[in-house]
Design a protein around this motif. Sequence first.
Motif, mmCIF file in Angstrom:
data_model
loop_
_atom_site.group_PDB
_atom_site.id
_atom_site.type_symbol
_atom_site.label_atom_id
_atom_site.label_comp_id
_atom_site.label_asym_id
_atom_site.label_seq_id
_atom_site.Cartn_x
_atom_site.Cartn_y
_atom_site.Cartn_z
ATOM 1 N N ARG A 1 0.853 -0.875 -0.001
ATOM 2 C CA ARG A 1 0.232 0.381 0.275
ATOM 3 C C ARG A 1 0.578 1.287 0.326
ATOM 4 N NH1 ARG A 1 -5.269 1.309 1.598
ATOM 5 N NH2 ARG A 1 -5.477 -0.434 1.609
ATOM 6 N N ASP A 2 1.901 0.542 1.138
ATOM 7 C CA ASP A 2 2.447 2.553 0.947
ATOM 8 C C ASP A 2 4.432 1.549 1.001
ATOM 9 O OD1 ASP A 2 3.839 5.046 1.413
ATOM 10 O OD2 ASP A 2 2.579 5.319 3.129
ATOM 11 N N PRO A 3 4.708 1.792 -0.138
ATOM 12 C CA PRO A 3 5.710 1.220 -0.254
ATOM 13 C C PRO A 3 7.541 1.903 -0.227
ATOM 14 C CG PRO A 3 4.948 1.896 -2.479
ATOM 15 C CD PRO A 3 3.926 1.893 -1.929
ATOM 16 N N GLY A 4 6.956 3.554 0.107
ATOM 17 C CA GLY A 4 7.612 4.873 0.498
ATOM 18 C C GLY A 4 7.735 4.179 1.496
ATOM 19 N N ARG A 5 7.215 3.904 2.414
ATOM 20 C CA ARG A 5 7.333 3.745 4.164
ATOM 21 C C ARG A 5 8.435 2.723 3.995
ATOM 22 N NH1 ARG A 5 3.148 5.245 7.355
ATOM 23 N NH2 ARG A 5 3.663 3.939 8.652
ATOM 24 N N PHE A 6 8.372 1.739 3.171
ATOM 25 C CA PHE A 6 9.568 0.427 3.506
ATOM 26 C C PHE A 6 10.405 0.545 2.556
ATOM 27 C CE2 PHE A 6 5.184 -0.195 5.157
ATOM 28 C CZ PHE A 6 5.117 -0.750 6.223
ATOM 29 N N PRO A 7 11.407 1.428 2.281
ATOM 30 C CA PRO A 7 12.767 1.954 1.499
ATOM 31 C C PRO A 7 13.470 0.586 1.263
ATOM 32 C CG PRO A 7 12.740 3.832 2.836
ATOM 33 C CD PRO A 7 11.427 2.872 3.375
ATOM 34 N N LEU A 8 13.774 -0.190 2.839
ATOM 35 C CA LEU A 8 14.077 -1.034 2.543
ATOM 36 C C LEU A 8 14.241 -2.159 1.951
ATOM 37 C CD1 LEU A 8 15.737 -0.925 5.983
ATOM 38 C CD2 LEU A 8 17.295 -0.231 4.117
ATOM 39 N N HIS A 9 12.812 -2.100 1.937
ATOM 40 C CA HIS A 9 12.338 -3.702 1.112
ATOM 41 C C HIS A 9 12.031 -3.640 -0.443
ATOM 42 C CE1 HIS A 9 11.934 -5.883 4.883
ATOM 43 N NE2 HIS A 9 11.360 -5.365 5.021
ATOM 44 N N LEU A 10 12.392 -2.495 -0.969
ATOM 45 C CA LEU A 10 12.495 -2.245 -2.925
ATOM 46 C C LEU A 10 12.602 -3.073 -3.366
ATOM 47 C CD1 LEU A 10 12.296 2.000 -2.565
ATOM 48 C CD2 LEU A 10 10.515 -0.038 -2.504
ATOM 49 N N ARG A 11 13.969 -3.931 -3.234
ATOM 50 C CA ARG A 11 14.378 -4.669 -4.192
ATOM 51 C C ARG A 11 13.692 -5.937 -3.916
ATOM 52 N NH1 ARG A 11 19.732 -6.532 -5.023
ATOM 53 N NH2 ARG A 11 20.877 -4.615 -3.469
ATOM 54 N N TRP A 12 12.440 -6.399 -2.906
ATOM 55 C CA TRP A 12 12.090 -7.667 -2.722
ATOM 56 C C TRP A 12 10.940 -7.360 -3.688
ATOM 57 C CZ3 TRP A 12 7.401 -7.705 -0.381
ATOM 58 C CH2 TRP A 12 7.183 -9.074 0.290
#
Length: 327
Positions: A32-43
Amino acid sequence: MVRYELVGMDLADVRFAVSPLNELVLSLRAWRDPGRFPLHLRWLHALDETRADLDEATLSALTNDRLWTPDFLNPRPYSPLTRIDDELARLARTEPATVRGDLRAVHGAGPLPRPLRGSAPRVLTRVVDALTGYWQRCFEPHWPRMRALLEGDVTYRGRQIAQRGLAAMFADLSPTVRLVDNVVEVRLRSKLDYARPTTGGLTLVPTLWTTNASTPISAAEPPMILYAARGLATLWEPQPLPAPDALAAIIGATRAGLLVHLETPASSTELAARLGVTTTAVNQHLRALRDGGLLVSARHGRSVLYRRSALADQLVAPRPGQPRRGR
């Protein structure tokens, strides 16, 4: 604020546990909000193709704009060794009244998202099926490295309690958590405000999908605090491929490193995630190694697992006087 009163200040009232289902459901926050989880962007980028095969409408409906998830999808785990199959089986037995109440607690009094409308048993079946597919396609290949990080956090917290005591351990969980006398206070961004004793124990659950400590929405739920696990920044970093120098000189460093990794069976998807390369690239190496008699493969559910052959075991084993060195 949520306040948990530790009954008797007994260490046995505080336990740590890991929940695959919690991780699965909480990861939907990053959808829903990928910007809140930048460390998971690769995944998240790695899931772009896979998501087309999922019931994305149902999965997306399990969070709201505040990134809340229904309590019945975040059950209290009882061990650091909790299995996803056990949790999904227990989830499928959730009472209809609990399903309806928890969905309303997340989505309010207005119309529920379309995938969550209908009879509670039918909605529950739809949710369990959607989560099962999500686990199999997106989570299972990566779970070993996720679990290793979570279990490492639990080990660290246990040492903290032994060396510095409960108060220091709670203070280190999050800036929003503290132990005052015999009460654990959790300051939340939401308007949740309740207090209850930890009858039956307080469970502390490390997670990869939060920036602040959180608790169940309902005071009726068993006492539980979810907090951010240590070491998240390293989770998706490519892992090195140590291998014997002599073997690497013969078949190449990458293939030699894969043989070292495959002492334990793994799928091509899992290996690609560990090494930070594409699944296609890994499959090319795996096929070559299998054709050369250095790997054997077997289907396990939806995945094909590869492991070293007896011949490869002999090649990887260090020779006397020739210790293995990383490359």
